[in-house]
Design an enzyme around this catalytic site. Structure first.
Site, PDB file in Angstrom:
ATOM      1  N   HIS A  21       0.828  -1.207   0.000  1.00 39.23           N
ATOM      2  CA  HIS A  21       0.000   0.000   0.000  1.00 39.23           C
ATOM      3  C   HIS A  21       0.864   1.259   0.000  1.00 39.23           C
ATOM      4  O   HIS A  21       0.564   2.235  -0.713  1.00 39.23           O
ATOM      5  CB  HIS A  21      -0.913  -0.019   1.222  1.00 39.23           C
ATOM      6  CG  HIS A  21      -1.835   1.159   1.292  1.00 39.23           C
ATOM      7  ND1 HIS A  21      -2.948   1.283   0.481  1.00 39.23           N
ATOM      8  CD2 HIS A  21      -1.790   2.286   2.058  1.00 39.23           C
ATOM      9  CE1 HIS A  21      -3.560   2.420   0.757  1.00 39.23           C
ATOM     10  NE2 HIS A  21      -2.878   3.053   1.703  1.00 39.23           N
ATOM     11  N   GLU A  22       1.963   1.232   0.789  1.00 38.63           N
ATOM     12  CA  GLU A  22       2.802   2.417   0.885  1.00 38.63           C
ATOM     13  C   GLU A  22       3.622   2.640  -0.391  1.00 38.63           C
ATOM     14  O   GLU A  22       3.991   3.770  -0.706  1.00 38.63           O
ATOM     15  CB  GLU A  22       3.740   2.299   2.090  1.00 38.63           C
ATOM     16  CG  GLU A  22       3.028   2.321   3.428  1.00 38.63           C
ATOM     17  CD  GLU A  22       2.279   3.626   3.662  1.00 38.63           C
ATOM     18  OE1 GLU A  22       2.737   4.669   3.156  1.00 38.63           O
ATOM     19  OE2 GLU A  22       1.233   3.601   4.343  1.00 38.63           O
ATOM     20  N   ALA A  44       0.197 -18.804 -20.700  1.00 38.65           N
ATOM     21  CA  ALA A  44       0.328 -19.598 -21.923  1.00 38.65           C
ATOM     22  C   ALA A  44       1.056 -18.815 -23.016  1.00 38.65           C
ATOM     23  O   ALA A  44       1.871 -19.378 -23.760  1.00 38.65           O
ATOM     24  CB  ALA A  44      -1.056 -20.038 -22.410  1.00 38.65           C
ATOM     25  N   ASP A  57      -2.724 -25.639 -24.109  1.00 38.87           N
ATOM     26  CA  ASP A  57      -1.776 -25.271 -25.153  1.00 38.87           C
ATOM     27  C   ASP A  57      -0.970 -26.498 -25.551  1.00 38.87           C
ATOM     28  O   ASP A  57      -0.877 -27.470 -24.793  1.00 38.87           O
ATOM     29  CB  ASP A  57      -0.856 -24.129 -24.686  1.00 38.87           C
ATOM     30  CG  ASP A  57       0.084 -24.555 -23.576  1.00 38.87           C
ATOM     31  OD1 ASP A  57       1.036 -25.306 -23.863  1.00 38.87           O
ATOM     32  OD2 ASP A  57      -0.122 -24.121 -22.415  1.00 38.87           O
TER      33      ASP A  57
END
Length: 517
Positions: A287-288, A404, A433
């Site tokens: 947050h800081e 992917a 994939d």
């Protein structure tokens, strides 16, 4: 193929041990009783045989004197056979030079005085005489057991007759043998019945005795079923005080288990406190850091676009500052999201159809991939509705598609499919994939934070190693599961989410199968 028998339970071993001990004791007692009874019965039979032998060895009384049984004096060496008091089957035989010259068997009890040979005795058969001749019975020796055809087992003794002849005296042992057989049969039956009763009673008694141990095992089983690997765990399970008395064996086990559970509970509390501190630190730091990173990006962009003329090196450095600041901002946002999910903050749940989410995410991935991959969609006819946060579900799909796209070479085909079956409790979202696959040593750790692949899944762009960790955390927050199967040429990430029944017909009809270049 021989099936291996499993180990015996403690109850079975105790019951079998007790029954085996009882069987051994019963066998010893029965054997000693049988031997003592046999000695006693054969002792009485030999006493009776000795009495008859003494009668056979006595010379006849004086002239005109009565013989035992009321008969007159006679030179018959087998006269004692016709006397009263001999059992049926008793016999006498005169042995001369190893051959029986005369013999007589008591055929029925003699009740009338006199010799009564026709009524009381009969000669022995040739087979019986041959059996006597074959037996080695010395004069003055002890009684011997001899089997005679038709007469069974007999106790036989040789004495010297009044005229100096050898007389064989015999008495049947059938009653003694029958009594011994009856005794053995009774002992076997009583012992068998006793062992069956002991087994049933022992199983019941051992079951009652092992109930405290079963309750201790039940406590351990309940503890083993608790999710101790993560999260806050309140380890309140304990063995009851009645089963934790250290003065008994089961109580010692229960007390030791309680102590172990206490130590485990303390360790879990310490671990939870440490995790909470780390999570709080990550959340606070993330947050800081958002504001300084935004300022760095802003000042770098402002400097690069300013009126002052800058050289190419400076412009390149400012561009790199912006790029790395943007990358670091993404990492901080991911860490902040994981911290919030770890803290259990609720998501915004609503009815969400996965098909539009998949279409949007694949379109974005296609645009970001610059046409290097082939994209395929396989969507169901009906809405695949789940109850979840559409923004977070979109992020799950974006992370899977980015994984992917990033870790597979150009030309790889990526297939995204949604499977929803009417009445089935789950909706499955798959990203498949045909790339080189995930290394086997990395496969168990792909959903861990900061897990990264090696050169077999080469990266053309930077990776924080948090994408799949976010996928796992978001899916878990929705009450779902995510799994991966990977071999060279086939890698599938499958996300299972709780399904909701469709509330409205889908805008598109028919099986939707499309291929995006």
């Amino acid at each position: 193929m021989t099936r291996r028998r499993g180990p015996w339970t403690l109850r079975t071993r105790l019951v079998v041990s007790a029954v085996t001990l009882i069987a051994v004791v019963a066998a010893v007692i029965g054997s000693v009783t049988t031997i003592a009874y046999r000695s006693y019965m054969y002792g009485k039979l030999d006493d009776q045989l000795n009495s008859i032998a003494m009668r056979a060895s006595k010379p006849p009384l004086g002239a005109g004197g009565p013989m035992p049984g009321g008969a007159q004096q006679s030179d018959d060496p087998l006269a004692f056979v016709d006397a009263r008091g001999l059992p049926v089957g008793a016999f006498g035989a005169v042995l001369s030079d190893g051959s029986v010259t005369e013999s007589r068997v008591v055929a029925e009890s003699t009740t009338t005085p006199g010799l009564g040979t026709e009524d009381g005795g009969r000669p022995m058969t040739d087979a019986q005489q041959s059996a006597l001749e074959a037996a080695d019975t010395p004069v003055g020796g002890g009684a011997q057991s001899i089997d005679l055809p038709g007469l069974g087992s007999n106790r036989v003794k040789a004495v010297m007759g009044p005229q100096g002849t050898t007389i064989l005296v015999g008495i049947p042992a059938a009653e003694v043998s029958a009594a011994l057989t009856t005794l053995i049969l009774v002992e076997v039956c009583v012992t068998g019945a006793g062992l069956i009763a002991a087994g049933i009673a022992g199983a019941a008694m051992v079951g009652v005795a092992l109930r405290p141990l079963s309750r201790v095992a039940a406590t351990a089983t309940r503890v083993s079923e608790l999710p101790l690997h993560s999260g806050e765990v309140a380890l309140l399970e304990r063995v009851p005080e009645a089963e934790a008395d250290p003065r008994t064996e089961v109580g010692q086990v229960g007390a030791a288990l309680n102590r172990m559970l206490g130590h485990v509970g303390s360790a879990l509390e310490v671990r939870q406190e440490s995790e909470m501190r780390v999570r709080q630190f990550v959340a606070d730091a993330s947050h800081e850091l958002r504001t300084p990173l935004a300022s760095i990006r802003g000042y770098a962009e402002l400097t690069r676009r300013g009126r002052e003329e800058t050289g190419p090196d400076t412009r390149h450095a400012l561009g790199r500052i912006e790029s790395e600041a943007e990358r670091m901002t993404g990492m901080v946002e991911d860490l902040l999201l994981l911290a919030r999910l770890d803290a259990g903050r609720p998501l915004s749940h609503e009815s969400t159809d996965l098909s539009p989410v998949v279409v949007d995410a694949v379109s974005d991935a296609r645009a970001a991939g610059q046409g290097d991959h082939h994209w395929r969609l396989e969507l169901p006819d009906e809405p695949a509705t789940v109850y979840g946060d559409p923004t977070r579900l979109h992020q799950v799909l974006v992370n899977l598609l980015a994984n992917a796209r990033t870790h597979t070479p150009p030309g790889t085909t990526v297939t995204v499919r949604v499977r929803a079956t009417a009445g089935h409790p789950w909706v499955t979202l798959e990203v498949q994939d045909d790339g080189p696959g995930i290394p086997p040593e990395l496969l168990p750790h792909v959903f861990e934070r900061f897990a990264r692949g090696d050169a077999s899944r080469s990266r053309h762009a930077g990776s924080t190693g948090l994408g799949l960790a976010i996928v796992h955390a978001v899916v878990a927050a929705h009450g779902g599961q995510v799994e991966v199967v990977s071999v060279p040429g086939h890698t599938v990430f499958a996300v299972h989410l709780p399904a909701l029944p469709p509330v409205a017909p889908h805008s598109q009809q028919g099986d939707r199968l499309s291929t995006l270049p």
